[in-house]
Scaffold this motif. Structure first.
Motif, short mmCIF file in Angstrom:
data_model
loop_
_atom_site.label_atom_id
_atom_site.label_comp_id
_atom_site.label_asym_id
_atom_site.label_seq_id
_atom_site.Cartn_x
_atom_site.Cartn_y
_atom_site.Cartn_z
N SER A 150 0.82 -1.22 0.00
CA SER A 150 0.00 0.00 0.00
C SER A 150 0.85 1.26 0.00
CB SER A 150 -0.94 0.00 1.21
OG SER A 150 -0.18 -0.11 2.42
N LEU A 151 2.03 1.20 0.61
CA LEU A 151 2.94 2.36 0.65
C LEU A 151 4.22 2.00 -0.07
CD1 LEU A 151 3.51 5.23 1.73
CD2 LEU A 151 4.54 4.15 3.75
N GLN A 152 4.56 2.78 -1.07
CA GLN A 152 5.79 2.51 -1.82
C GLN A 152 6.34 3.82 -2.35
OE1 GLN A 152 5.07 0.57 -5.77
NE2 GLN A 152 2.99 0.37 -5.00
N LEU A 153 7.63 3.81 -2.67
CA LEU A 153 8.29 4.99 -3.21
C LEU A 153 7.99 5.13 -4.69
CD1 LEU A 153 11.83 4.53 -1.60
CD2 LEU A 153 9.85 5.72 -0.68
N ARG A 154 8.01 6.38 -5.18
CA ARG A 154 7.94 6.57 -6.63
C ARG A 154 9.20 5.97 -7.25
NH1 ARG A 154 4.36 9.83 -9.01
NH2 ARG A 154 5.73 10.74 -10.56
N ASN A 155 9.00 5.19 -8.28
CA ASN A 155 10.10 4.41 -8.82
C ASN A 155 10.44 4.88 -10.24
OD1 ASN A 155 11.94 2.45 -9.60
ND2 ASN A 155 10.86 0.82 -8.54
N TYR A 156 11.59 5.54 -10.38
CA TYR A 156 12.04 6.06 -11.67
C TYR A 156 12.96 5.07 -12.39
CZ TYR A 156 10.43 10.56 -9.81
OH TYR A 156 9.68 11.57 -9.27
N ALA A 157 13.12 3.87 -11.84
CA ALA A 157 14.12 2.94 -12.37
C ALA A 157 13.55 2.11 -13.51
CB ALA A 157 14.59 2.02 -11.26
N SER A 158 14.28 2.08 -14.61
CA SER A 158 13.89 1.25 -15.75
C SER A 158 14.29 -0.19 -15.51
CB SER A 158 14.58 1.76 -17.02
OG SER A 158 14.22 3.08 -17.29
N PRO A 159 13.60 -1.13 -16.16
CA PRO A 159 14.09 -2.50 -16.18
C PRO A 159 15.44 -2.53 -16.91
CG PRO A 159 11.82 -2.38 -16.98
CD PRO A 159 12.34 -0.98 -16.90
N VAL A 160 16.18 -3.60 -16.69
CA VAL A 160 17.46 -3.80 -17.37
C VAL A 160 17.38 -5.12 -18.13
CG1 VAL A 160 19.92 -4.27 -17.03
CG2 VAL A 160 18.79 -2.48 -15.71
N VAL A 161 17.79 -5.10 -19.41
CA VAL A 161 17.75 -6.31 -20.24
C VAL A 161 19.18 -6.76 -20.50
CG1 VAL A 161 17.05 -7.30 -22.43
CG2 VAL A 161 15.61 -5.58 -21.32
N SER A 162 19.44 -8.03 -20.26
CA SER A 162 20.77 -8.60 -20.52
C SER A 162 20.63 -10.10 -20.75
CB SER A 162 21.70 -8.34 -19.32
OG SER A 162 22.97 -8.92 -19.54
N GLY A 163 21.21 -10.59 -21.84
CA GLY A 163 21.21 -12.02 -22.10
C GLY A 163 19.83 -12.64 -22.20
N GLY A 164 18.88 -11.91 -22.77
CA GLY A 164 17.54 -12.45 -22.93
C GLY A 164 16.71 -12.46 -21.67
N VAL A 165 17.14 -11.73 -20.64
CA VAL A 165 16.42 -11.66 -19.36
C VAL A 165 16.13 -10.20 -19.02
CG1 VAL A 165 16.51 -12.22 -16.89
CG2 VAL A 165 17.56 -13.76 -18.57
N VAL A 166 14.94 -9.95 -18.50
CA VAL A 166 14.55 -8.62 -18.03
C VAL A 166 14.63 -8.62 -16.50
CG1 VAL A 166 12.76 -6.85 -18.04
CG2 VAL A 166 12.98 -8.40 -20.00
N TYR A 167 15.48 -7.77 -15.94
CA TYR A 167 15.63 -7.66 -14.49
C TYR A 167 14.86 -6.43 -14.00
CZ TYR A 167 19.39 -11.01 -15.29
OH TYR A 167 20.11 -12.11 -15.67
N VAL A 168 14.01 -6.65 -13.00
CA VAL A 168 13.14 -5.58 -12.51
C VAL A 168 13.23 -5.50 -11.00
CG1 VAL A 168 10.81 -4.63 -12.52
CG2 VAL A 168 11.55 -6.10 -14.41
N GLY A 169 13.61 -4.34 -10.48
CA GLY A 169 13.56 -4.10 -9.04
C GLY A 169 12.14 -3.78 -8.63
N GLN A 170 11.70 -4.38 -7.52
CA GLN A 170 10.30 -4.26 -7.11
C GLN A 170 10.18 -3.56 -5.76
OE1 GLN A 170 7.82 -5.26 -8.97
NE2 GLN A 170 8.55 -6.92 -10.30
N ALA A 171 8.96 -3.19 -5.42
CA ALA A 171 8.64 -2.74 -4.07
C ALA A 171 8.87 -3.90 -3.10
CB ALA A 171 7.20 -2.26 -4.01
N ALA A 172 9.07 -3.56 -1.83
CA ALA A 172 9.29 -4.55 -0.77
C ALA A 172 10.57 -5.35 -0.96
CB ALA A 172 8.08 -5.49 -0.63
#
Length: 375
Positions: free
Chosen positions: A173-195
Motif C-alpha cells: 500500500s505504501l511505496q516509493l515513486r520508482n524512476y528505475a527502468s528494467p534492465v535487459v541482458s542475455g535475454g532476461v529482463v531484471y526488474v527491481g520491485q517494491a518490498a
C-alpha cells in the motif's frame, strides 16, 4: 537516527512535513579537489526547460535521443551533437526516452507509450498502459519494455505497438515513486520491485524465471518498513546486483537467482559495476565500493554527504557522480579519492551519467547536455 531516516524517506516520497525537513543535515560544502583527472567535453547542447522529472538520454551507435522539460524530444547526432530532428509532444512526458529498432520511445504521465520513427520523428504508434510512466522505456530484441507506476511491466512490439506480454506483482500500500527502468541482458529482463524483491523475466514471453529477496522490511512504523528497490539493477557477466532503500545491497547469480553476497546499505540513487568492483551511492550521499566477487568493502568516500549525489557511473578509468549543484565529481576506482571536479550549468544532476564505453552523457535539471569522453 530514526528521525533522520524518516525525514529522508519523506523527502524521497515527495511528502511535506515541516517538523521533519529541519532534521535533514545540510549538504556538505563543495570539496576542494586538486584536479588530476578531468573528462573531455566532446560537445554540449540544451533541450527543453527546467524539470523535476528524472530524464536520462539514450544512446545508439549513431544517435543520442533526449527528452527535456516541456516534453521537448530531440534526436542528436552522437558524433557532433547536431540536431537531426526536434519536436514538442502533446503528451506530458515524464518517463524518459529509449532508442533502438529504428524507433524512439517515450512514456507519459497518462500512461501512454509513444513510438516515433528514428529517421524522421514521425509518430508511428501510441498505446495506453494502466498507469503513469516515470521510467525510461527500454528497447531490445524488437520489443519496447515499459514499467508503469503501478508496478506492471509491459512489452510491446517495436514495429506495431502490439502488446506481447505483461507482468504484474502485488504491490504494498505504501511505496516509493520508482524512476528505475528494467534492465535487459542475455535475454532476461531484471526488474527491481517494491518490498525489496528482484525479479528476472524471460524477454521473449515475460514468464518469471526467478525472484530473489534483496531486503526484508524492518522497523516499527510503516515508513520504516519501506524497503523498495528504486534504482535499476546492474549486470556484469553472470552476476546481477541490486540495492534497496533501507535495506541492503545484494549480488545474485543470473543463472538461478542464488545469493552470492550481501552487505548492509540503503540507497535510492543506485549502483554501477565493472570487472573488479560494485559501486553504490548510499542514502547519505556516501559513495562506497565493494569487491564484485566477494562483497568485501574496498573504500568509502564521505566528502559529498547530503549533496543529493547521483548514482555512480564508470567512465574509462574513473568513477563519476553528479550532485545538487551540477558538479561532476571524479573518483579513483582503486582508492575512492576525489581526483577531479567539473562544473556544468549549476542545476542538479538527478541521474548517473549514461556511460557507454569511453563516453558518457550527462543531463542536468535545466536540460543541458554534455557528452564526455574518458581521458
Amino acid at each position: 537516527m530514526r528521525v533522520l531516516r524518516s525525514a529522508l524517506l519523506l523527502g524521497v516520497l515527495g511528502l511535506s512535513a515541516c517538523s521533519s525537513t529541519s532534521n535533514i543535515p545540510d549538504p556538505s560544502p563543495l570539496p576542494v579537489v586538486q584536479t588530476t583527472v578531468k573528462a573531455k567535453t566532446l560537445w554540449s547542447a540544451a533541450i527543453g526547460n527546467d524539470t523535476t522529472y528524472r530524464f536520462q538520454p539514450a544512446f545508439s551507435a549513431q544517435y543520442v535521443a533526449v527528452i527535456g522539460g516541456g516534453s521537448e524530444l530531440a534526436l542528436l547526432n552522437r558524433s557532433n551533437g547536431a540536431v537531426k530532428w526536434k519536436q514538442v509532444l502533446t503528451q506530458n512526458i515524464a518517463g524518459g526516452v529509449g532508442i533502438g529498432a529504428d524507433i524512439v520511445a517515450v512514456g507519459s504521465l497518462k500512461g501512454d507509450v509513444v513510438a516515433l520513427e528514428q529517421s524522421s520523428g514521425k509518430i508511428l504508434w501510441s498505446v495506453k498502459t494502466s498507469s503513469e510512466i516515470i521510467a525510461s522505456p527500454v528497447i531490445d530484441s524488437g520489443l519496447v519494455i515499459v514499467r508503469s507506476a503501478d508496478g506492471k511491466v509491459s512489452a510491446f512490439s517495436a514495429s506495431s505497438g502490439e502488446l506481447k506480454w505483461i507482468y504484474q506483482r502485488q504491490q504494498p500500500s505504501l511505496q516509493l515513486r520508482n524512476y528505475a527502468s528494467p534492465v535487459v541482458s542475455g535475454g532476461v529482463v531484471y526488474v527491481g520491485q517494491a518490498a525489496g524483491r528482484l525479479s528476472a523475466l524471460a524477454l521473449n514471453d515475460g514468464r518469471i524465471l526467478w525472484e530473489a529477496p534483496i531486503a526484508l522490511p524492518r522497523g516499527a512504523s510503516e515508513l520504516e518498513r519501506v524497503t523498495d528497490i528504486v534504482a535499476s539493477p546492474v549486470v556484469y557477466a553472470d552476476m546481477v546486483c541490486a540495492v534497496a532503500f533501507q535495506g541492503r545491497i545484494a549480488c545474485i547469480s543470473t543463472q538461478n537467482g542464488s545469493l552470492v553476497w550481501t552487505r548492509e546499505a540503503s540507497s535510492w540513487a543506485g549502483l554501477a559495476i565493472d570487472e573488479q568492483r560494485v559501486y553504490v551511492t548510499d542514502a547519505k550521499g556516501h559513495i562506497q565500493a565493494f569487491e564484485r566477487n566477494t562483497g568485501r568493502s574496498v573504500w568509502k568516500q564521505e566528502a559529498l554527504a547530503y549533496r543529493f549525489v547521483s548514482a555512480p557511473a564508470v567512465l574509462g578509468n574513473q568513477v563519476v557522480v553528479g550532485d545538487l549543484d551540477g558538479y561532476l565529481h571524479y573518483l579513483d576506482p582503486e582508492s575512492g579519492s576525489l581526483v577531479g571536479q567539473q562544473a556544468t550549468d549549476g542545476s542538479r544532476i538527478y541521474l548517473a551519467p549514461k556511460s557507454v564505453g569511453s563516453e558518457a552523457m550527462v543531463q542536468t535539471r535545466k536540460g543541458s547536455l554534455y557528452l564526455l569522453g574518458a581521458q
